[in-house]
Design a protein around this motif. Structure first.
Motif, PDB file in Angstrom:
ATOM      1  N   ARG A  58       9.113 -13.841 -30.177  1.00 11.84           N
ATOM      2  CA  ARG A  58       9.690 -12.473 -30.218  1.00 11.84           C
ATOM      3  C   ARG A  58      11.140 -11.952 -30.139  1.00 11.84           C
ATOM      4  O   ARG A  58      11.844 -13.222 -29.960  1.00 11.84           O
ATOM      5  CB  ARG A  58       8.752 -12.495 -28.947  1.00 11.84           C
ATOM      6  CG  ARG A  58       9.630 -10.944 -27.824  1.00 11.84           C
ATOM      7  CD  ARG A  58       9.141 -10.278 -28.625  1.00 11.84           C
ATOM      8  NE  ARG A  58       8.597  -8.941 -27.932  1.00 11.84           N
ATOM      9  CZ  ARG A  58       9.110  -7.830 -28.883  1.00 11.84           C
ATOM     10  NH1 ARG A  58       9.691  -8.026 -30.358  1.00 11.84           N
ATOM     11  NH2 ARG A  58       8.960  -6.199 -27.639  1.00 11.84           N
ATOM     12  N   VAL A 104      13.467  -9.128 -30.482  1.00  8.38           N
ATOM     13  CA  VAL A 104      14.323  -7.839 -29.807  1.00  8.38           C
ATOM     14  C   VAL A 104      15.791  -7.267 -30.446  1.00  8.38           C
ATOM     15  O   VAL A 104      16.452  -8.124 -30.332  1.00  8.38           O
ATOM     16  CB  VAL A 104      13.926  -7.421 -28.540  1.00  8.38           C
ATOM     17  CG1 VAL A 104      14.574  -5.566 -28.719  1.00  8.38           C
ATOM     18  CG2 VAL A 104      13.256  -7.402 -27.873  1.00  8.38           C
ATOM     19  N   TRP A 107       8.474  -8.451 -33.838  1.00  6.88           N
ATOM     20  CA  TRP A 107       9.757  -7.679 -33.969  1.00  6.88           C
ATOM     21  C   TRP A 107       9.591  -6.359 -33.225  1.00  6.88           C
ATOM     22  O   TRP A 107       8.880  -5.707 -33.229  1.00  6.88           O
ATOM     23  CB  TRP A 107      10.385  -7.503 -34.749  1.00  6.88           C
ATOM     24  CG  TRP A 107       9.581  -7.240 -36.093  1.00  6.88           C
ATOM     25  CD1 TRP A 107       8.609  -7.764 -37.499  1.00  6.88           C
ATOM     26  CD2 TRP A 107       9.281  -5.227 -36.717  1.00  6.88           C
ATOM     27  NE1 TRP A 107       7.818  -6.419 -37.216  1.00  6.88           N
ATOM     28  CE2 TRP A 107       8.552  -5.457 -37.826  1.00  6.88           C
ATOM     29  CE3 TRP A 107      10.015  -4.376 -35.801  1.00  6.88           C
ATOM     30  CZ2 TRP A 107       8.111  -4.199 -37.788  1.00  6.88           C
ATOM     31  CZ3 TRP A 107       9.935  -3.037 -36.966  1.00  6.88           C
ATOM     32  CH2 TRP A 107       8.926  -2.864 -37.522  1.00  6.88           C
ATOM     33  N   THR A 108      11.304  -6.192 -32.822  1.00  6.67           N
ATOM     34  CA  THR A 108      11.119  -4.550 -32.229  1.00  6.67           C
ATOM     35  C   THR A 108      12.561  -4.309 -32.627  1.00  6.67           C
ATOM     36  O   THR A 108      13.314  -5.232 -32.322  1.00  6.67           O
ATOM     37  CB  THR A 108      10.952  -4.446 -30.284  1.00  6.67           C
ATOM     38  OG1 THR A 108      10.414  -4.711 -30.548  1.00  6.67           O
ATOM     39  CG2 THR A 108      11.482  -2.834 -30.262  1.00  6.67           C
ATOM     40  N   GLU A 155      11.852  -4.308 -23.255  1.00  3.76           N
ATOM     41  CA  GLU A 155      11.331  -4.665 -24.004  1.00  3.76           C
ATOM     42  C   GLU A 155      11.481  -5.725 -25.057  1.00  3.76           C
ATOM     43  O   GLU A 155       9.674  -6.256 -24.611  1.00  3.76           O
ATOM     44  CB  GLU A 155      12.010  -4.032 -25.028  1.00  3.76           C
ATOM     45  CG  GLU A 155      11.045  -3.920 -26.765  1.00  3.76           C
ATOM     46  CD  GLU A 155       9.526  -3.603 -26.940  1.00  3.76           C
ATOM     47  OE1 GLU A 155       8.900  -3.790 -27.101  1.00  3.76           O
ATOM     48  OE2 GLU A 155       9.592  -2.461 -26.032  1.00  3.76           O
ATOM     49  N   TYR A 175       6.823  -1.999 -28.115  1.00  3.47           N
ATOM     50  CA  TYR A 175       6.710  -1.355 -29.199  1.00  3.47           C
ATOM     51  C   TYR A 175       6.726  -3.096 -30.433  1.00  3.47           C
ATOM     52  O   TYR A 175       8.031  -2.649 -31.232  1.00  3.47           O
ATOM     53  CB  TYR A 175       8.097  -0.813 -29.074  1.00  3.47           C
ATOM     54  CG  TYR A 175       8.527   0.112 -28.575  1.00  3.47           C
ATOM     55  CD1 TYR A 175       7.419   1.681 -29.508  1.00  3.47           C
ATOM     56  CD2 TYR A 175       8.707   0.787 -27.216  1.00  3.47           C
ATOM     57  CE1 TYR A 175       7.500   2.800 -27.985  1.00  3.47           C
ATOM     58  CE2 TYR A 175       8.651   2.160 -26.539  1.00  3.47           C
ATOM     59  CZ  TYR A 175       8.483   2.765 -27.429  1.00  3.47           C
ATOM     60  OH  TYR A 175       8.102   4.289 -26.529  1.00  3.47           O
ATOM     61  N   VAL A 176       5.565  -4.222 -29.977  1.00  2.63           N
ATOM     62  CA  VAL A 176       5.667  -4.881 -30.899  1.00  2.63           C
ATOM     63  C   VAL A 176       5.615  -4.430 -32.570  1.00  2.63           C
ATOM     64  O   VAL A 176       4.504  -3.460 -31.773  1.00  2.63           O
ATOM     65  CB  VAL A 176       5.238  -5.573 -30.715  1.00  2.63           C
ATOM     66  CG1 VAL A 176       5.060  -6.913 -31.905  1.00  2.63           C
ATOM     67  CG2 VAL A 176       5.911  -6.540 -29.396  1.00  2.63           C
TER      68      VAL A 176
END
Length: 205
Positions: free
Chosen positions: A100, A102, A147-148, A190, A196-197
């Motif tokens: 993950r 961001v 990712w975001t 997030e 919002y992946v």
């Protein structure tokens, strides 16, 4: 959650660390200047080192549930901090088994480079900084991570409003602004929720 935060000593990064600790998360912050992060909390682990230090990166990422990058250049610095940083962070994430991510970008990067006349003007004024964001986004999109990419408009040091608009199709106007504290709150949310992946949301008041 266990969070690895890069850029923790910056204006947005300090808000992010404080909010993450208030929310009960464990935070590991990698920085070349530990004295620039004077917070004291048993859940905060400040790791002295740079992004080209494999041992320091491993220490920051080991056991992390998510990475939040708020890397950015300081005024007058045209070096590609975000792109170079991500070149180090992404392989280290893969080695540590962390998926993950961001990451802070900017409205006007990549496919939004000519979204408005104002954005085209901004990209001429801060061309190197925007090319850095373009390069970082390309690496992130090709990384295979969850990712975001977060795209704010111009940032301020004002008080947080606690309310924002967000969406991948949002087009902020030339006067759009966002407090860094609100940006930090959105990025933390997030990382926690994953709304919002695989997307690049704009966040603005």
């Amino acid at each position: 959650m266990k969070l690895a935060i890069f850029g923790a000593t910056g204006a947005t990064g300090r808000h992010l660390v404080e909010l993450a600790l208030q929310a009960g998360h464990d935070v590991r912050a990698l920085t070349r200047s530990p004295q620039a992060l004077p917070l004291r909390d048993p859940r905060l682990h400040v790791i002295a080192g740079s992004l080209d230090d494999e041992a320091a990166l491993h220490s920051a990422l080991s056991g992390a549930d998510a990475v939040i990058s708020v890397l950015g250049t300081r005024r007058g610095d045209a070096s590609p901090v975000c792109t170079d940083g991500m070149r180090s962070i992404l392989p280290a994430m893969q080695a540590a088994g962390v998926r993950r991510l961001v990451a802070l970008s900017a409205y006007g990067a990549s496919e939004t480079h000519d979204a408005t006349l104002f954005i085209r003007f901004v990209r001429k004024v801060i061309a190197a900084k925007m090319r850095d964001k373009d390069g970082m986004e390309a690496l992130v999109r090709a990384s295979g991570t969850d990712w975001t990419l977060v795209r704010p408009p111009a940032l301020t040091n004002g008080k947080p409003g606690g309310a924002w608009r967000t969406g991948a199709a949002l087009r902020p106007g030339w006067s759009a602004r966002l407090a860094r504290a609100d940006l930090a709150a959105f990025m933390l949310r997030e990382a926690e929720r994953g709304d919002y992946v695989g997307a690049a949301p704009v966040v603005s008041i």
